[in-house]
Design an enzyme around this catalytic site. Structure first.
Site, PDB file in Angstrom:
ATOM      1  N   GLU A 107       0.803  -1.217   0.000  1.00  0.00           N
ATOM      2  CA  GLU A 107       0.000   0.000   0.000  1.00  0.00           C
ATOM      3  C   GLU A 107       0.843   1.278   0.000  1.00  0.00           C
ATOM      4  O   GLU A 107       1.707   1.449   0.856  1.00  0.00           O
ATOM      5  CB  GLU A 107      -0.883  -0.012   1.255  1.00  0.00           C
ATOM      6  CG  GLU A 107      -1.755   1.212   1.440  1.00  0.00           C
ATOM      7  CD  GLU A 107      -2.566   1.167   2.719  1.00  0.00           C
ATOM      8  OE1 GLU A 107      -3.562   1.896   2.795  1.00  0.00           O
ATOM      9  OE2 GLU A 107      -2.207   0.407   3.644  1.00  0.00           O
ATOM     10  N   GLU A 131     -12.320   2.984   5.049  1.00  0.00           N
ATOM     11  CA  GLU A 131     -11.220   3.244   5.975  1.00  0.00           C
ATOM     12  C   GLU A 131     -11.109   4.751   6.172  1.00  0.00           C
ATOM     13  O   GLU A 131     -10.199   5.403   5.664  1.00  0.00           O
ATOM     14  CB  GLU A 131      -9.899   2.656   5.442  1.00  0.00           C
ATOM     15  CG  GLU A 131      -8.830   2.593   6.536  1.00  0.00           C
ATOM     16  CD  GLU A 131      -7.457   2.206   6.011  1.00  0.00           C
ATOM     17  OE1 GLU A 131      -6.859   1.275   6.565  1.00  0.00           O
ATOM     18  OE2 GLU A 131      -6.976   2.844   5.055  1.00  0.00           O
TER      19      GLU A 131
END
Length: 270
Positions: free
Chosen positions: A151, A246
């Site tokens: 990520e 998120e």
């Protein structure tokens, strides 16, 4: 084009509740998927702690769609152990319990935060170690057909993977086929990456998506990011995985109902 499947990140949302009560709260809100950062203080938690966590997910009737490897002290500024020489053994010690949780819950996506640059360490040495550890992690979860995620991250100056291209380069160095890009549109937009160009360039590398508005990292509709269009474009481009929610409720309205932006009928994947 299929409908988006949403999953609630229970490490950042529903934080007014104890951690293990959050899967049931997500289900009560209409969702049937949850994801977590690493929910334990160490890489090798006591088996009873693991059992309790697994039961909290399975008893709630939700699917665990994503789980982080141990990333260190996140509130303290750590952003992963993958390329951190002093903690490499700690990262590797995490493989068996992560894979076990995946096997027991059906989770197959595991986020390996790459780690900050360490003062005094050679960046090239860190990248060599990062490639080795990502490959080992991928080999570990391959036995349950799992995928390791890499990520790009914002808000951490020492974290070296800030764009989709940089994350894909780290994936390619590792050389395993079951490592994919975690496409977090908030982090990419905040870092100034071109989200549309990255989506097009790496459509076949995107293994998981996370969303939050930008700026602010609150629920969609609170900032300026075209979340609805990005979601539609990802689906139209062939992405059929989960969209992880998120974000951090910041406003009073978001704190009162962090899911107000999403109609109840669109929350379940069933």
């Amino acid at each position: 084009m299929t409908n988006a499947r949403y999953t609630v990140n229970c490490s950042i949302l529903l934080t007014d509740l104890p951690l293990l009560e959050r899967p049931a709260a997500a289900r009560a809100a209409g969702f049937d998927g949850v994801e977590f950062w690493w929910p334990f203080p160490t890489s090798t938690p006591d088996p009873d702690e693991v059992d309790t966590f697994v039961r909290a997910v399975t008893d709630a009737g939700v699917q665990l769609t994503g789980l982080n490897f141990n990333a260190g002290d996140m509130p303290g500024g750590d952003r992963g152990l993958v390329s951190w020489p002093e903690r490499s053994a700690e990262f590797r010690a995490n493989f068996d319990v992560v894979t076990s949780i995946g096997e027991r819950t059906g989770c197959r996506a595991f986020n390996a935060l790459y780690g900050n640059r360490i003062e005094g360490e050679d960046p090239a040495r860190q990248d060599d170690l990062g490639a080795e550890n990502l490959a080992l992690a991928a080999q570990a979860v391959a036995r349950i057909d799992g995928t390791v995620l890499v990520e790009p991250v914002s808000g951490a100056a020492a974290y070296p993977l800030k764009t989709a291209a940089e994350a894909v380069a780290a994936i390619d160095r590792a050389g395993e086929t079951n490592i994919g890009l975690l496409f977090d549109v908030y982090h990419l937009a905040t870092n100034g990456d071109d989200v549309d160009a990255a989506r097009t360039a790496y459509a076949d590398r995107i293994a998981h998506v996370q969303i939050a508005d930008a700026p602010g990292r609150d629920q969609p509709g609170t900032g300026q990011a075209p979340i609805a269009r990005w979601t539609a474009d990802l689906l139209a481009g062939g992405y059929d995985g989960w969209f992880g929610l998120e974000y951090k409720p910041a406003s009073a309205a978001s704190q009162a109902d962090p899911f107000a932006w999403l109609p109840a009928a669109e929350r379940s994947s069933r």
